[in-house]
Write an enzyme that holds these catalytic residues in place. Structure first.
Site, PDB file in Angstrom:
ATOM      1  N   ASP A  87       0.713  -1.192   0.046  1.00  0.00           N
ATOM      2  CA  ASP A  87       0.022  -0.033  -0.131  1.00  0.00           C
ATOM      3  C   ASP A  87       0.856   1.385   0.042  1.00  0.00           C
ATOM      4  OD1 ASP A  87      -2.544   1.368   0.305  1.00  0.00           O
ATOM      5  OD2 ASP A  87      -1.588   1.959   2.297  1.00  0.00           O
ATOM      6  N   GLU A  94       1.557  -0.135  -4.669  1.00  0.00           N
ATOM      7  CA  GLU A  94       0.586   1.001  -5.158  1.00  0.00           C
ATOM      8  C   GLU A  94       1.685   2.254  -4.988  1.00  0.00           C
ATOM      9  OE1 GLU A  94      -3.106   3.568  -3.598  1.00  0.00           O
ATOM     10  OE2 GLU A  94      -1.956   2.395  -2.373  1.00  0.00           O
TER      11      GLU A  94
END
Length: 580
Positions: A244, A281
């Site tokens: 993330d 990401e």
């Protein structure tokens, strides 16, 4: 006897509590404390720091049966029951991933309930499941990005045993499993790590203090992250991780944490004898993440590509607010599909500066398109909207289908977000369940204030703490068998099958793809070998200078001697002469 250890360089005294009895711990080199005491395999335990009477959970706890504010429970990964000894893994580059949230994927919201839907995913044709975070966080419900005990599995989902059963069941059906891991910040509720040591840094990010991966005493913090990442793949047999918001990791060391993780993941893959995948990401459009280490990059497998999402979403919906401002035209869509990034050292009006860097997509020697993920929606792109509304709330079934066709026939690794394949009518809203009244109130007020600043009526923004917001976000599986929902599902299944079987769609090199557009007529044609993917984004039929045999279509096209007519808000895929 059982061994207990904890890294706690801050306190002067650390005491172990096991099943209500306290035991002294011995300090060793580097801030570690150790004790060896009798303990049942499932004993509850925790640590007392100095003279504070609160028993704190283990920073490396595997299980928190009573939540993140309570003591930990011992759990032996070696005792887990696996039947996937024959699993050799999957190379996910170029595959189809399916992102899902365990709590809203089914009514029950557990790993056990999700197992009952795996045969459906196999029939759909996906290659891997990407789980939104399953680490332990405060409360019963939430997205999982406010995790505070990264090694533990969220108990309401089924805890570590539930995750073992889920991964094992996926592997039995040929499905790989990726786990979304959050290493850039800690949640606000139940974060006791700073009491043990310098886990947090002075670098703040949008979600709070950053993680100390480059400051004083950061070596053990980095090791904490690396061990956690490897543990998901080793102890829980995950086939990889989605990392993330890696742009929020502030690392000034010579060997970036991501490069270090990639190296150790590759070594673990060699040890396990199966491929392991790391997908980042990132908001930076920085090719270094996916550039091989031999060429000076970090060597991650792939990264999410929001530019593709923005270009497609803006072109189909007409939205231009916020970060969609630079997108919208079909030429922008074509440029993004052709080069991977739209912002590649170019000016971003949203950021008011230059952004990104070009990808080297040279055939055979550059970065293949499979190192980027393409998608029509994600949990972020849906859930971070004020109402959590999906594209299906405003788009026709034909528009949803043509968007899917452009993604699923692209050379990029594709990803779906749960329920999009039938155009579900349920939203995916932001929800939380912070137990502290002040934090709960701040969460609600902060979200409503954020959207009020952008013109929304604050009272229309769903209350994240309201259980009804969570309930509204659960998939309605009853939709799947009705009308256009069923038709759209069949369209997705056919597109995925074509992706898996047509050799032209397996070519990962962007220079071999040709794209034609007509901005006025609102059509785009993507040529991939002998296939021509025609998408008519306009409302009226469009005649396109492409002929060939129809492979699949949302609405039957009209074929002429030198051109094909495609209905408005529809697509057709034709097999034509090869274009190389």
């Amino acid at each position: 006897m059982a061994e207990f250890a904890v890294w706690a360089p801050k306190p002067g005294v650390v005491t172990l509590e096991v099943a209500g009895a306290t035991h002294p711990m011995t300090a060793t080199v580097g801030g570690w404390w150790h004790a060896e005491v009798p303990a049942a395999p499932d004993a509850r335990y925790g640590f007392l720091l100095d003279d504070d009477p609160q028993v704190l959970p283990d920073p490396r706890s595997a299980r928190q049966p009573d939540g993140v504010h309570a003591p930990s429970q011992r759990w032996d990964a070696g005792a887990a029951r696996w039947t996937d000894q024959g699993w050799t893994g999957r190379d996910l580059r170029g595959g189809v991933l399916y992102e899902l949230h365990i709590g809203t994927f089914t009514d029950a919201g557990t790993f056990t309930a999700a197992i009952d839907k795996l045969d459906y995913l196999v029939d759909l044709g996906v290659d891997a499941v990407e789980l939104m975070p399953v680490n332990a966080f405060a409360g019963d419900r939430g997205w999982g990005y406010d995790g505070v005990l990264w090694y533990a599995v969220h108990e309401p989902y089924g805890g570590p045993d539930g995750l073992v059963a889920f991964v094992d069941a996926c592997h039995a059906r040929g499905l790989a499993v990726l786990i979304d891991a959050v290493f850039n910040h800690l949640g606000p509720s139940g974060n006791y790590l700073p009491r043990f040591g310098p886990y947090q840094s002075e670098h703040a990010n949008p979600w709070g203090p950053g993680i100390n991966i480059a400051g004083p005493d950061s070596d053990e913090v980095r090791r904490y992250i690396l061990d956690c990442a490897l543990r998901w793949m080793r102890d829980f047999h995950a086939d990889g991780l989605r990392l993330d918001a890696v742009h929020a990791l502030v690392d000034t060391t010579a060997i970036d944490l991501l490069e270090e993780l990639a190296c150790e993941t590759d070594r673990l893959a060699d040890t396990l004898g199966r491929p392991l995948t790391l997908i980042a990401e990132s908001d930076a459009n920085n090719p270094r993440l996916i550039t091989p280490r031999a060429a000076g990059g970090y060597g991650l497998t792939a990264q999410w590509d929001d530019d593709i999402h923005h270009a497609l979403h803006a072109a189909v919906t007409g939205e231009r607010q916020g970060y969609y401002a630079d997108f919208g035209s079909l030429q922008t869509l074509a440029t993004t599909l052709r080069h991977g990034f739209f912002h590649a050292g170019t000016y971003s009006s949203f950021r008011r500066r230059r952004h990104g860097r070009p990808l080297d997509t040279t055939a055979e020697t550059g970065i293949p398109a499979t190192a980027l993920l393409a998608y029509t929606c994600t949990h972020d792109q849906v859930g971070n909207r004020a109402l959590g509304d999906r594209p299906s709330a405003t788009l026709s079934a034909g528009q949803l289908a043509l968007s899917a066709a452009l993604v699923l026939t692209s050379p990029y690794t594709a990803m779906l977000f749960m329920g999009e394949e039938w155009g579900t009518g349920t939203p995916f809203q932001f929800f939380s369940s912070h137990p502290e009244p002040e934090l709960a109130r701040a969460t609600v007020e902060g979200r409503r204030r954020e959207f009020a600043e952008h013109g929304w009526d604050a009272e229309t923004v769903p209350d994240p703490q309201d259980p009804a917001t969570f309930q509204r976000s659960k998939l309605d599986w009853g939709e799947l068998s009705s009308g256009e929902h069923a038709r759209l599902y069949r369209c997705y299944r056919d597109l995925i099958a074509l992706r898996h079987t047509d050799a032209d769609l397996a070519d990962p090199w962007l220079p071999r793809m040709r794209i034609d557009v007509d901005e006025a007529a609102r059509w785009i044609v993507v040529h991939r070998g002998a296939l021509a993917i025609i998408a008519n984004l306009g409302e009226t039929p469009a005649t396109v200078p492409v002929t060939g045999e129809v492979v699949t279509a949302w609405a039957p096209p009209t074929l002429g001697a030198e051109a094909t007519t495609v209905d408005g808000q529809s697509f057709a895929i034709l097999r034509t002469a090869r274009h190389r």
